[in-house]
Each structure stands twice: as structure tokens, then as C-alpha cells.
Enzyme design. Structure first.
Site, PDB file in Angstrom:
ATOM      1  N   GLN A   1     -10.580   0.472 -10.129  1.00 44.94           N
ATOM      2  CA  GLN A   1     -10.085   0.646  -8.762  1.00 44.94           C
ATOM      3  C   GLN A   1      -9.971   2.131  -8.462  1.00 44.94           C
ATOM      4  O   GLN A   1      -9.172   2.834  -9.077  1.00 44.94           O
ATOM      5  CB  GLN A   1      -8.717  -0.030  -8.621  1.00 44.94           C
ATOM      6  CG  GLN A   1      -8.097   0.081  -7.245  1.00 44.94           C
ATOM      7  CD  GLN A   1      -6.724  -0.571  -7.206  1.00 44.94           C
ATOM      8  OE1 GLN A   1      -6.359  -1.331  -8.090  1.00 44.94           O
ATOM      9  NE2 GLN A   1      -5.941  -0.273  -6.190  1.00 44.94           N
TER      10      GLN A   1
ATOM     11  N   SER B   1      -6.192   5.510  -5.667  1.00 47.01           N
ATOM     12  CA  SER B   1      -5.180   6.574  -5.705  1.00 47.01           C
ATOM     13  C   SER B   1      -5.793   7.947  -5.934  1.00 47.01           C
ATOM     14  O   SER B   1      -6.810   8.093  -6.614  1.00 47.01           O
ATOM     15  CB  SER B   1      -4.152   6.295  -6.808  1.00 47.01           C
ATOM     16  OG  SER B   1      -3.415   5.127  -6.531  1.00 47.01           O
TER      17      SER B   1
ATOM     18  N   GLU C   1      -3.756 -10.351  -4.884  1.00 44.47           N
ATOM     19  CA  GLU C   1      -3.304 -10.084  -6.242  1.00 44.47           C
ATOM     20  C   GLU C   1      -1.907 -10.660  -6.448  1.00 44.47           C
ATOM     21  O   GLU C   1      -0.906  -9.960  -6.368  1.00 44.47           O
ATOM     22  CB  GLU C   1      -3.297  -8.577  -6.496  1.00 44.47           C
ATOM     23  CG  GLU C   1      -4.680  -7.975  -6.624  1.00 44.47           C
ATOM     24  CD  GLU C   1      -5.328  -8.322  -7.942  1.00 44.47           C
ATOM     25  OE1 GLU C   1      -6.193  -9.223  -7.942  1.00 44.47           O
ATOM     26  OE2 GLU C   1      -4.962  -7.733  -8.951  1.00 44.47           O
TER      27      GLU C   1
ATOM     28  N   ASN D   1       9.153   2.939  -6.626  1.00 48.87           N
ATOM     29  CA  ASN D   1      10.241   2.085  -6.134  1.00 48.87           C
ATOM     30  C   ASN D   1      11.003   2.719  -4.985  1.00 48.87           C
ATOM     31  O   ASN D   1      11.494   2.015  -4.093  1.00 48.87           O
ATOM     32  CB  ASN D   1      11.203   1.745  -7.275  1.00 48.87           C
ATOM     33  CG  ASN D   1      10.621   0.713  -8.227  1.00 48.87           C
ATOM     34  OD1 ASN D   1       9.480   0.266  -8.066  1.00 48.87           O
ATOM     35  ND2 ASN D   1      11.391   0.326  -9.230  1.00 48.87           N
ATOM     36  N   GLU D   2      11.132   4.039  -4.988  1.00 47.58           N
ATOM     37  CA  GLU D   2      11.832   4.704  -3.888  1.00 47.58           C
ATOM     38  C   GLU D   2      11.100   4.483  -2.569  1.00 47.58           C
ATOM     39  O   GLU D   2      11.725   4.229  -1.525  1.00 47.58           O
ATOM     40  CB  GLU D   2      11.966   6.203  -4.185  1.00 47.58           C
ATOM     41  CG  GLU D   2      12.859   6.547  -5.366  1.00 47.58           C
ATOM     42  CD  GLU D   2      12.174   6.369  -6.720  1.00 47.58           C
ATOM     43  OE1 GLU D   2      12.842   6.578  -7.740  1.00 47.58           O
ATOM     44  OE2 GLU D   2      10.963   6.028  -6.751  1.00 47.58           O
TER      45      GLU D   2
END
Length: 381
Positions: free
Chosen positions: A127, A130, A245, A364-365
Site C-alpha cells: 500500500q 502514507s 477492511e 489515536n489523537e
């Protein structure tokens, strides 16, 4: 919430469990989403092809490509759970992500070429989403693809590319219209990882293993026929395929029950209160997975369901393995491979890796902000 098994689903689970016991390529050495050593890849490719051939992968594909329209909607979750229960290798790479994009947006020529090769594991995918400055905010990606006749020329850098060192093909997002708003002007491509100008540089992590890679693209020529969907519509292609997914979430519940069992054996009669609290959280994690599955079946999924599940799982996983290392006292300072380390240093490796779960798939933030804005309708801060 009602999420009860059926005799048919129980029979399917037993069939999968027996198949895994007979054909799986051994127990994974490390926790988490890890890249195998090169010498393991032939066995993992063979294992993956067997899973497809047996009808345990690609279940929701169109029937003409090997899917089963009469399959129970939860069969893919069952397969993921049984692979996780055996602590063996799930298929490596991004083939499930790429196949979802190809099935929904690809041309018939692309489907006929790539889907059979995915089923035989002739191609391992990675993938290429990013970037150094476009992780949680993926739409800020800067990799460019400019059209030159029948090809696009791609320049840029990707990072955190799991299994990039093993990949034959990449599912790439690149900006094709730099003047469009950031969620527009992005195109999805299939890129041959052996193309001139593609350089994969492994990243050695704190665990000592190499699971991620940097990928540099320098004048890589990609045929226009490798565009997935329409030019400048890649954001929609990517978000749709990511929405497919789901099965990996089911495996997380089984994985944490396994870690909890190991933790209880390690603790013995010690720290009962702390173990009890962690055990309760593992049960809550399983209930959250069940709720998400129930909503999926009912068509009532909420925008925050997956985000909250990922946050809860990743932080619980960290707390479990941190507690396991702490139980070892000064031996917790030992490293993987030390002959005196408990379980060969598995706990230390899992602890070092645990932070990756709180970052991968969106920090997570950032996800908490998305829950507030998208799930609760709160104003942007």
C-alpha cells in the site's frame, strides 16, 4: 445487540479450524502486523493460495472471480479469527485492499489480469499511501503523477510501507492535479514495484526487525491503463477500499484473549486485581467488535464505530504487554534472543511494537478528534 452463531456458521468455523491446523505455515514469532523474513515468503505465498482455493479468502468477490454469493456475511470474520487463534500468518501485503478497489472501480481488463493472480498469490501487493507529511492527514500527500501521452510519470516518496520489500505490485495514490482542493486531484494507480525508478529502503525499527519501508519514486513511468477508476477520483477509490477492511478487526479480539491467557499464566497468583481489570477490558473489546459486526449486518454502522474500536484495542494491547513486561521484574530489561528472557523475549518485542498500533491507521489523537467531529457533531477546534 444480537449476534448469535448459527449451526451453518459453526460448521464453517470447524472446517476453517481444521484447515488451518493442517496447512498453516507455523506460528508467527512476533506480535503485530509484521513482515516475514524472506525465507518464509514461499511458504506464505503457498498458504495464501490454498486459502483462496479453499474458498476462505475472497468470499465476497463476484462469483465469476471465485466469490460465493450464498456465503454468510460473517464468514470472513471467522477466517480471520481462526488464523489469529492459531497465531499463524495471515496473508501478507495489501492484496485485499487492492482487490476491493479493482472490483468496484477497475476495468474488466484489470480485474481479469490481477484478480486471478491475487488468488494464486503470484503477486504480493503493498500500500503506497502514507508519506512523511501525509500520514493521518492522507489527503495532504505530495507525490505527483504527470501525464505524458500514454503514461504517467511519478515522482515522490512513500513511507511506512509494510511488506514493501516483498511486494511485486503497489496500490499507489498520487496527486495528478496540484491545483485542485486536497481531497480532489488524487488518482489511484497500480505500479509495478520492479519498475525503473522505484527504490525500496527498509526501515529498521526499535524492535530490531524490518517491517516498514520507505519507497522512493523517481521518474517512474506508469501506463495510463494502470489507473484504477477515473483520473482525479483516487480519494473516493481509496476510501471505498479502506471501508472493506473489516475482518482484521475480528482477529484483534482473539489476539487479545490469547495475550490475556499468556499474561494470566505469567502472573500465577499475583496481581489479581490488575489482571481482573485487564480481563474486563478484553471482554469489553470483544463486545465492541460484536456490536460493530451486528451493526454491519443491520446496515446501521456509525462513522465512529471503527475509530473507537481501533483506539480501544490499541491502548488495551499496549497495557496488556506493558503489564507482562512489568511482571518480570528486572528480567523485563532483557531483550529478545536472550536465553534468560521469558518466552524468548516475546513480551519485550510486543511491548516495543505496541505503540505502532496507536499510530498506524491514524494516530489515536487524530482519531479522537474525528470521533468528536464526525461521530458527535462537535465543532472543529
Amino acid at each position: 445487540m444480537r449476534l448469535e452463531s448459527t449451526p451453518e456458521l459453526d460448521a464453517f468455523r470447524n472446517k476453517v479450524r481444521a484447515f488451518v491446523a493442517e496447512h498453516a505455515p507455523g506460528v508467527k514469532r512476533h506480535a503485530g502486523v509484521r513482515a516475514p523474513e524472506p525465507e518464509l515468503m514461499p511458504a506464505i505465498r503457498e498458504w495464501t493460495a490454498k486459502l483462496y482455493e479453499a474458498g476462505f479468502l475472497g468470499i465476497d468477490w463476484p462469483e465469476r472471480y471465485g466469490g460465493r454469493p450464498d456465503a454468510h456475511p460473517l464468514e470472513s470474520f471467522v477466517v480471520a479469527e481462526e488464523i489469529a487463534r492459531a497465531r499463524t500468518w495471515a496473508p501478507v501485503g495489501a492484496a485485499s485492499l487492492a482487490s476491493a478497489a479493482l472490483i468496484e472501480f477497475g476495468t474488466e481488463e484489470q480485474r481479469s489480469l490481477y484478480l486471478p493472480r491475487i488468488r494464486k498469490c503470484q503477486d504480493v501487493w503493498c500500500q503506497l499511501f502514507s508519506e512523511p507529511e501525509a500520514g493521518s492527514d492522507l489527503a495532504s500527500l505530495r507525490t505527483r503523477a504527470r501525464r505524458e501521452g500514454d503514461v504517467f510519470v511519478v515522482d515522490g516518496q512513500k513511507v511506512w510501507t509494510t511488506n514493501g520489500q516483498h511486494a511485486d505490485l503497489g496500490y499507489l495514490l498520487a496527486r495528478t492535479d496540484p491545483d485542485a482542493p486536497k481531497h480532489k486531484g488524487i488518482t489511484a494507480f497500480v505500479v509495478d514495484m520492479r519498475s525503473p525508478g522505484v527504490e525500496v529502503r527498509p526501515l529498521r525499527e526499535i524492535t530490531g526487525t524490518t517491517d516498514f519501508n520507505e519507497v522512493f519514486l523517481d521518474g517512474v513511468r506508469v501506463p495510463a491503463g494502470n489507473v484504477i477508476g477515473s483520473v482525479n477520483d483516487g480519494w473516493r477509490v481509496a476510501m471505498s477500499s479502506l471501508g472493506h477492511e473489516r475482518s482484521g478487526v475480528a482477529a484483534r479480539g482473539v489476539e487479545l484473549f490469547g495475550v490475556l491467557d499468556d499474561l494470566m499464566r505469567l502472573a500465577g497468583d499475583r496481581e489479581a486485581d490488575e489482571i481482573g481489570e485487564l480481563a474486563a477490558r478484553v471482554q469489553v473489546n470483544a463486545a465492541m467488535i460484536g456490536l460493530a459486526q451486528s451493526r454491519m449486518l443491520a446496515g446501521t454502522e456509525g462513522v465512529a464505530d471503527a475509530l473507537l474500536g481501533k483506539i480501544f484495542f490499541s491502548e488495551l494491547n499496549h497495557d496488556l504487554v506493558e503489564f507482562g513486561v512489568g511482571l518480570q521484574g528486572t528480567d523485563g530489561l532483557l531483550v529478545e534472543g536472550d536465553p534468560e528472557a521469558v518466552a524468548g523475549g516475546w513480551w519485550q518485542d510486543a511491548y516495543l511494537y505496541a505503540r505502532a498500533f496507536t499510530i498506524a491507521g491514524g494516530a489515536n489523537e487524530i482519531l479522537r478528534t474525528q470521533v468528536a467531529e464526525r461521530g458527535l457533531g462537535m465543532p472543529r477546534g
